[in-house]
Design an enzyme around this catalytic site. Structure first.
Site, PDB file in Angstrom:
ATOM      1  N   VAL A  21      -2.172  -3.066  -3.519  1.00 12.42           N
ATOM      2  CA  VAL A  21      -2.558  -4.318  -3.858  1.00 12.42           C
ATOM      3  C   VAL A  21      -2.786  -5.361  -2.913  1.00 12.42           C
ATOM      4  O   VAL A  21      -1.787  -5.364  -1.969  1.00 12.42           O
ATOM      5  CB  VAL A  21      -1.831  -5.015  -5.165  1.00 12.42           C
ATOM      6  N   ARG A  22      -3.462  -6.364  -2.709  1.00 12.42           N
ATOM      7  CA  ARG A  22      -3.661  -6.984  -1.215  1.00 12.42           C
ATOM      8  C   ARG A  22      -4.313  -8.601  -1.741  1.00 12.42           C
ATOM      9  O   ARG A  22      -5.011  -8.612  -2.840  1.00 12.42           O
ATOM     10  CB  ARG A  22      -4.785  -6.472  -0.242  1.00 12.42           C
ATOM     11  N   SER A  45       0.884  -1.049  -0.086  1.00 18.48           N
ATOM     12  CA  SER A  45      -0.004   0.093   0.090  1.00 18.48           C
ATOM     13  C   SER A  45       0.831   1.252  -0.041  1.00 18.48           C
ATOM     14  O   SER A  45       1.946   1.006   0.584  1.00 18.48           O
ATOM     15  CB  SER A  45      -0.857   0.006   1.257  1.00 18.48           C
ATOM     16  N   HIS A  86       2.981  11.997  -1.800  1.00 21.49           N
ATOM     17  CA  HIS A  86       2.632  13.324  -1.677  1.00 21.49           C
ATOM     18  C   HIS A  86       3.843  14.011  -2.472  1.00 21.49           C
ATOM     19  O   HIS A  86       4.794  14.383  -1.549  1.00 21.49           O
ATOM     20  CB  HIS A  86       2.440  13.731  -0.376  1.00 21.49           C
ATOM     21  N   HIS A 110      -2.041   7.233  -4.982  1.00 17.22           N
ATOM     22  CA  HIS A 110      -2.264   5.952  -4.112  1.00 17.22           C
ATOM     23  C   HIS A 110      -2.093   4.699  -5.021  1.00 17.22           C
ATOM     24  O   HIS A 110      -3.049   4.868  -5.766  1.00 17.22           O
ATOM     25  CB  HIS A 110      -3.548   6.101  -3.219  1.00 17.22           C
ATOM     26  N   GLY A 130      -2.912  -3.072  13.957  1.00 18.10           N
ATOM     27  CA  GLY A 130      -1.920  -2.814  12.887  1.00 18.10           C
ATOM     28  C   GLY A 130      -0.762  -1.937  13.438  1.00 18.10           C
ATOM     29  O   GLY A 130      -0.888  -1.092  14.506  1.00 18.10           O
ATOM     30  N   HIS A 155      -6.120   7.112 -16.825  1.00 20.25           N
ATOM     31  CA  HIS A 155      -7.117   6.412 -17.267  1.00 20.25           C
ATOM     32  C   HIS A 155      -7.124   5.279 -18.452  1.00 20.25           C
ATOM     33  O   HIS A 155      -7.531   4.349 -18.443  1.00 20.25           O
ATOM     34  CB  HIS A 155      -8.582   7.054 -17.485  1.00 20.25           C
TER      35      HIS A 155
END
Lengths: 305, 305
Positions: free
Chosen positions: B114-115, B97, B101, B111, B264, B150
């Site tokens: 992937v999980r 993750s 900035h 941002h 976490g 996009h």
């Protein structure tokens, strides 16, 4: 539980509007450079409010003082978490809520709120309750200020019974707690909710004592600390600690979540957020520094009086 | 649903660790002044992670790139809101993750995530799924950048079917939405969750395509805009808009809330928050200004390709 006559509701509302006036006048007396601006607003789903904000002052970097009176068809989740039997009730909520962010890091941030709820179900008597409190969030605390703050809280509670201050002080410590940081937001004060067991007159008078007592507890601290010299390091720490304020208000604060969930006026609700904030990855105070003292001595609930 | 052999889990983990490496190397190549520092950490309740953060860079004011692999006895609420049948399951979650900035307000914040999740109940086959996506949050957007972003998202999805890009683009618009502001967080991109219906191989390869595709979509925008001159006004607007990022992450973001609720590592989770942020009461852009253009042209979901 008794039916609320219209006249009582109006008395609470009058008190709250007057409290907002008095607080704004007192804050402007201390602030030399800026004045409050006012926005009167209506809420589509019912009700409205009177938001007052002072920004970019010399003493107060931001002071937001809200009055609102809203009603709706369904109490939102944040208001019924502790009272599932009220889910789906029609409701009225009125209150004054304020957060003051001073410029000088030696002056603590303060928050106060007093509120009155009525929930109604068809064919049942309405349920009403008061809530509120105040709490202090110092950056570079003076022990005397913290003691005076808690003494003021204790004096407000005393006429209502010996157990009141310990209970509402502990409730405050428990409520203003950042679980993900394992850290209290500040040094606490008073917090109460669901108050109706004393009957209407006493509950209302206690709520007034809290509203009135806030200013007399906070302003002397402002007066005494507002001219202390500070440098970039103290300013930096203040901006960093303000991040905790943002985290608390957006992750946990019931009033903020209630407001946002009930379709409240976003700009008024988020007036509580500080005007300038820093986040720093894994920042830790230097051992034996004034910053370390905040964590070790003050950000740990204790009896101050 | 099939039982996950250990070897597949390891393959996903290896991919994620390598992805984190590759992204950090690529970011450091663009950044001239600072490098990543790494913190390896363990989680008391099971698992751990590798957090990397670059702060106070010339191009990147802050870039936080996390790998984590955690397990626990009970999937937290934020992960089971859409899947109540999984409440109370043992789980494993691993992912990369990141939030970047940039310093220059002409470079958008980005941002990506992937999980991979596995949930298990006694005497039942484990349930696994992939999730992820990326999205872009510009301050002063260039239409070409938004179109390219996009287009890259569409190219990633195309091999998986004509309906994939429209679905995952719409999901992103829906997910990164600030209800209390009635405003999208940025111009969107891709978002997907609960992906297992394509089978393990295809789902995993899609997740890899998203992870790999993020950098090739973002870095060209950084390269092209990082040297544009800007003044105090643009910087100020960037700091103000960063407030929306904070609001979204603390009020709505499932990853943030999952992380905080599941015990976490707070510092790693909140690496997504910007280093410096402003809030201004009731601020509105001047009509026909570049700031108004952001709201009117870009902060409204549309088809960009």
């Amino acid at each position: 539980m008794i039916i609320m006559p219209q006249i009582e509701t109006q008395a609470v509302k009058n008190y709250l509007l007057d409290l907002q006036d008095r607080i704004c006048i007192a804050v402007e007396k201390v602030e030399s450079k800026q004045q409050f601006i006012q926005d009167q607003w209506e809420r589509e789903a019912g009700g409205g409010g009177r938001s007052r904000i002072l920004t970019d002052g010399e003493v107060f970097e931001q002071a937001g003082i809200n009055f609102s009176h809203v009603y709706g068809k369904q109490l939102p989740a944040s208001a019924t978490a502790q009272r599932p039997e009220l889910a789906g009730c029609q409701f009225q909520a009125m209150g004054v809520s304020l957060v003051i962010h001073p410029r000088n890091p030696y002056v603590p941030t303060s928050h106060a709120n007093v509120r009155f709820f009525i929930a109604e179900k068809p064919n049942q008597e309405p349920v009403w309750w008061f809530g509120g409190g105040f709490d202090l969030t110092p950056y570079y605390p003076y022990e005397q200020d913290v003691r005076d703050w808690h003494q003021a809280a204790k004096n407000i509670c005393q006429p209502y019974g010996d157990d009141v201050h310990p209970r509402f002080k502990a409730w405050c410590d428990e409520y203003f707690y950042l679980k993900h940081r394992n850290e209290p937001r500040g040094v606490g004060g008073l917090f109460f909710d669901d108050l109706n067991q004393w009957g209407f007159e006493s509950s209302f008078s206690f709520m007034q004592a809290v509203g009135n007592g806030y200013l007399s507890a906070y302003l002397p601290i402002v007066e005494q600390r507002k001219n202390i010299d500070f440098g970039e390091c103290e300013r930096d720490f203040q901006l960093y600690r303000r991040g905790r304020y943002v985290e608390f208000n957006l992750l946990y604060d019931r009033g903020t979540l209630f407001g946002l969930q009930s379709g409240g006026r976003t700009e008024s609700i988020l007036m509580s957020l500080p005007p300038l904030v820093k986040w720093k990855y894994n920042w830790q105070p230097e051992p034996d520094s004034p910053e370390a003292e905040l964590y070790e001595k003050y950000l740990t609930p204790k009896d101050w009086v």
